[in-house]
Design a protein around this motif. Structure first.
Motif, PDB file in Angstrom:
ATOM      1  N   MET A 210       0.046   7.197  -5.799  1.00  0.00           N
ATOM      2  CA  MET A 210      -0.266   8.519  -5.258  1.00  0.00           C
ATOM      3  C   MET A 210      -0.057   8.508  -3.748  1.00  0.00           C
ATOM      4  SD  MET A 210      -1.018  10.320  -7.871  1.00  0.00           S
ATOM      5  CE  MET A 210      -1.655  11.804  -7.088  1.00  0.00           C
ATOM      6  N   HIS A 211       0.038   9.718  -3.163  1.00  0.00           N
ATOM      7  CA  HIS A 211       0.143   9.829  -1.710  1.00  0.00           C
ATOM      8  C   HIS A 211      -1.167   9.390  -1.060  1.00  0.00           C
ATOM      9  CE1 HIS A 211       4.079  11.566  -1.565  1.00  0.00           C
ATOM     10  NE2 HIS A 211       3.741  12.599  -2.311  1.00  0.00           N
ATOM     11  N   PHE A 212      -1.119   9.200   0.245  1.00  0.00           N
ATOM     12  CA  PHE A 212      -2.266   8.671   0.980  1.00  0.00           C
ATOM     13  C   PHE A 212      -3.505   9.560   0.806  1.00  0.00           C
ATOM     14  CE2 PHE A 212       1.579   7.413   3.217  1.00  0.00           C
ATOM     15  CZ  PHE A 212       1.404   6.045   3.315  1.00  0.00           C
ATOM     16  N   GLU A 213      -4.631   8.917   0.518  1.00  0.00           N
ATOM     17  CA  GLU A 213      -5.902   9.622   0.446  1.00  0.00           C
ATOM     18  C   GLU A 213      -6.765   9.336   1.671  1.00  0.00           C
ATOM     19  OE1 GLU A 213      -7.810   8.640  -3.193  1.00  0.00           O
ATOM     20  OE2 GLU A 213      -6.282   9.583  -4.458  1.00  0.00           O
ATOM     21  N   GLU A 214      -6.547   8.189   2.295  1.00  0.00           N
ATOM     22  CA  GLU A 214      -7.324   7.798   3.466  1.00  0.00           C
ATOM     23  C   GLU A 214      -6.419   7.764   4.696  1.00  0.00           C
ATOM     24  OE1 GLU A 214      -9.029   4.054   2.600  1.00  0.00           O
ATOM     25  OE2 GLU A 214     -10.205   4.776   0.887  1.00  0.00           O
ATOM     26  N   PHE A 215      -6.951   8.246   5.818  1.00  0.00           N
ATOM     27  CA  PHE A 215      -6.162   8.300   7.051  1.00  0.00           C
ATOM     28  C   PHE A 215      -5.825   6.906   7.573  1.00  0.00           C
ATOM     29  CE2 PHE A 215      -6.052   8.409  11.752  1.00  0.00           C
ATOM     30  CZ  PHE A 215      -4.867   9.112  11.898  1.00  0.00           C
ATOM     31  N   ASP A 216      -6.707   5.937   7.369  1.00  0.00           N
ATOM     32  CA  ASP A 216      -6.465   4.575   7.855  1.00  0.00           C
ATOM     33  C   ASP A 216      -5.189   3.995   7.250  1.00  0.00           C
ATOM     34  OD1 ASP A 216      -8.717   4.712   9.373  1.00  0.00           O
ATOM     35  OD2 ASP A 216     -10.004   3.606   7.992  1.00  0.00           O
ATOM     36  N   LYS A 217      -4.990   4.218   5.944  1.00  0.00           N
ATOM     37  CA  LYS A 217      -3.781   3.736   5.278  1.00  0.00           C
ATOM     38  C   LYS A 217      -2.547   4.479   5.790  1.00  0.00           C
ATOM     39  CE  LYS A 217      -5.812   0.812   2.506  1.00  0.00           C
ATOM     40  NZ  LYS A 217      -5.561  -0.657   2.613  1.00  0.00           N
ATOM     41  N   TYR A 218      -2.724   5.767   6.043  1.00  0.00           N
ATOM     42  CA  TYR A 218      -1.632   6.581   6.588  1.00  0.00           C
ATOM     43  C   TYR A 218      -1.222   6.079   7.966  1.00  0.00           C
ATOM     44  CZ  TYR A 218       0.695  10.912   8.167  1.00  0.00           C
ATOM     45  OH  TYR A 218       1.588  11.831   8.652  1.00  0.00           O
ATOM     46  N   LEU A 219      -2.216   5.785   8.806  1.00  0.00           N
ATOM     47  CA  LEU A 219      -1.952   5.284  10.156  1.00  0.00           C
ATOM     48  C   LEU A 219      -1.276   3.917  10.111  1.00  0.00           C
ATOM     49  CD1 LEU A 219      -2.445   5.903  13.187  1.00  0.00           C
ATOM     50  CD2 LEU A 219      -4.567   4.598  13.000  1.00  0.00           C
ATOM     51  N   GLU A 220      -1.712   3.092   9.190  1.00  0.00           N
ATOM     52  CA  GLU A 220      -1.118   1.756   9.028  1.00  0.00           C
ATOM     53  C   GLU A 220       0.362   1.854   8.649  1.00  0.00           C
ATOM     54  OE1 GLU A 220      -1.633  -1.890   5.880  1.00  0.00           O
ATOM     55  OE2 GLU A 220      -3.460  -0.862   6.529  1.00  0.00           O
ATOM     56  N   MET A 221       0.678   2.791   7.746  1.00  0.00           N
ATOM     57  CA  MET A 221       2.064   2.992   7.340  1.00  0.00           C
ATOM     58  C   MET A 221       2.900   3.523   8.497  1.00  0.00           C
ATOM     59  SD  MET A 221       4.077   2.695   4.715  1.00  0.00           S
ATOM     60  CE  MET A 221       5.537   3.339   3.905  1.00  0.00           C
ATOM     61  N   PHE A 222       2.318   4.414   9.280  1.00  0.00           N
ATOM     62  CA  PHE A 222       2.996   4.973  10.444  1.00  0.00           C
ATOM     63  C   PHE A 222       3.431   3.857  11.381  1.00  0.00           C
ATOM     64  CE2 PHE A 222       4.019   8.674  12.823  1.00  0.00           C
ATOM     65  CZ  PHE A 222       3.705   9.748  12.025  1.00  0.00           C
ATOM     66  N   GLN A 223       2.510   2.945  11.659  1.00  0.00           N
ATOM     67  CA  GLN A 223       2.804   1.845  12.568  1.00  0.00           C
ATOM     68  C   GLN A 223       3.825   0.887  11.961  1.00  0.00           C
ATOM     69  OE1 GLN A 223      -0.594   0.088  14.590  1.00  0.00           O
ATOM     70  NE2 GLN A 223       0.262  -1.958  14.340  1.00  0.00           N
ATOM     71  N   ALA A 224       3.703   0.627  10.656  1.00  0.00           N
ATOM     72  CA  ALA A 224       4.601  -0.325   9.992  1.00  0.00           C
ATOM     73  C   ALA A 224       6.059   0.118  10.080  1.00  0.00           C
ATOM     74  CB  ALA A 224       4.185  -0.490   8.534  1.00  0.00           C
TER      75      ALA A 224
END
Length: 438
Positions: A210-224
């Motif tokens: 599924m798409h991101f549910e938590e912002f922390d995971k979203y931010l981590e992907m952004f940086q990656a």
């Protein structure tokens, strides 16, 4: 001591290194979901090393990284010596292999068995398929393990008698030849399309992405997405990486991403588009490091390029009745705080609006239900559960969820050609004010 800065020529090399990652298909970059990676890697490794056969479905909406997950696992598995020496991978796409005859030809080609098959005549699909697998035997006892990857798995369910799926699952169950069948589909209830004989041979293993549910995971992907490796051939990649890490630790940057991007669109495709715009802005403005102003400029550029969203194209082709059903769904989710809903609840909400504000619309239940099914087919409304749990329920009472952000829906409906004023007013009304329409 003067701090070393990322010079412009380095930014250019960074752009060259990251442009394929951000603008390509996205299937060659996968980050996170370590649990799913480990699970799938263990499954295919057991097939190659221990001769275990199995089957699995990877399900999730478009752009969530289903194919990227498979490619990541196969890449990791290929580092093993036993894999290089023994494993055979067959990749089929349902949009290309539209029938079993084409699928067999493609399997024969990928297994390099054209010369073995030659002009042989087979009595049935099963005979032909069994001969192909038997041809892979190395020695008297062992057979080469095969990993079958079926992209757009739901389209294979449309093949006559589902012969390909039946034989694949049957061999996986009988363990005659070590194979692992991995199906990839965006249709979460795809197992309901399987014939009874096929379903009974499927292992019923699923991986749901599924798409991101938590912002922390979203931010981590952004940086990656922005982190470089030594293999990217950027001389100052460590300086760049430190600057990126420091940027994403900035509370202002985090607030910007959460308030302006995460709430608006959680998809990886929009994330990649935004980051590409960010690098372009850095080059255009001769900036040496990322800052809040660049983020704002990149957002404006991304929104301009996304002025015609994929959702806009879908909604403009809907009937006004289907648009009204989506608006009814939007109000239901707001009233019940995003709890699952069924057709009856949405139908009741639509009827209240229709009787008060737009009586020229139909109220015929069968017509509205047909529109409802069309929206489910377009994945704008998604059943909460699938499989056996839905069998005993009437379609009108199956629970569903709505995944489209309200702001995105509003912008798309507002672009709907010649949309009635009453519908637009209903769209923008709050849940409290919407009661006045009843």
């Amino acid at each position: 001591m003067v701090k070393r800065k990322v010079e412009l020529d380095t930014i250019q090399s960074v752009y060259s290194a990251l442009s394929h990652r951000l603008l390509g298909s996205g299937d060659d970059f996968f980050h996170g979901n370590e649990k799913n990676v480990d699970f799938l890697l263990d499954l295919v490794t057991r097939t190659v090393e221990k001769g275990e056969s199995n089957s699995l479905l990877i399900l999730g909406p478009h752009g969530v990284g289903r194919t990227a997950l498979v490619k990541k696992v196969l890449k990791e598995a290929s580092k093993q010596k036993s894999w290089v020496e023994n494993a055979v991978i067959v990749e089929l796409n349902g949009f290309i292999a539209i029938d079993d005859k084409i699928a067999l030809k493609e399997i024969t080609r990928q297994l390099n068995l054209e010369n073995v098959v030659g002009n042989k005549v087979f009595g049935s699909f099963a005979d032909h398929f069994s001969f192909l697998l038997a041809s892979l035997k190395s020695g008297d006892k062992d057979s080469k393990p095969i990993i079958f990857v079926l992209e757009e798995f739901d389209t294979f369910c449309n093949h006559k008698n589902q012969s390909l799926l039946y034989n694949l699952f049957d061999i996986a169950q009988s363990r005659a030849v070590p194979i692992c069948v991995i199906g990839v589909s965006c249709q979460i209830d795809v197992t309901e399309l399987l014939e009874k004989r096929v379903k009974s041979r499927f292992s019923h293993r699923h991986l749901n992405l599924m798409h991101f549910e938590e912002f922390d995971k979203y931010l981590e992907m952004f940086q990656a997405f922005l982190i470089l490796e030594k293999s990217n051939n950027v001389s100052d990649f460590q300086v760049w990486n430190k600057m990126v890490e420091k940027t994403f630790q900035d509370p202002q940057i985090q607030n910007f991403l959460e308030d302006k991007l995460f709430i608006y669109d959680k998809s990886v495709s929009f994330m990649r588009q935004f980051l590409h715009s960010l690098l372009v802005c850095m080059l255009a403005q001769n900036e040496q490091k990322i800052n809040l102003e660049l983020f704002d400029a990149a957002l404006q550029q991304s929104c301009a390029s996304f002025s015609v969203q994929p959702l806009d194209n879908i909604i403009k082709d809907l009937s006004i009745l289907e648009v009204c059903i989506l608006i009814a769904v939007k109000h239901i989710t707001e009233i019940y705080d995003h709890e699952p809903f069924n057709f009856e609840m949405v139908f009741h909400e639509y009827v209240k609006f229709r009787r008060r504000r737009l009586t020229n619309l139909t109220e015929e239940r069968s017509v509205i239900f047909k529109c409802w099914e069309n929206l489910i087919g377009l994945e704008m409304i998604i059943p909460k559960v699938s499989g056996e749990k839905c069998r005993s329920q009437q379609a009108e009472y199956i629970l569903n969820v709505f995944h489209i952000p309200v702001t995105t829906l509003k912008k798309s409906v507002e672009k709907y050609p010649h949309c009635p004023t009453e519908v637009l007013q209903w769209l923008t009304s709050s849940t409290h004010n919407s009661a006045s329409f009843s």
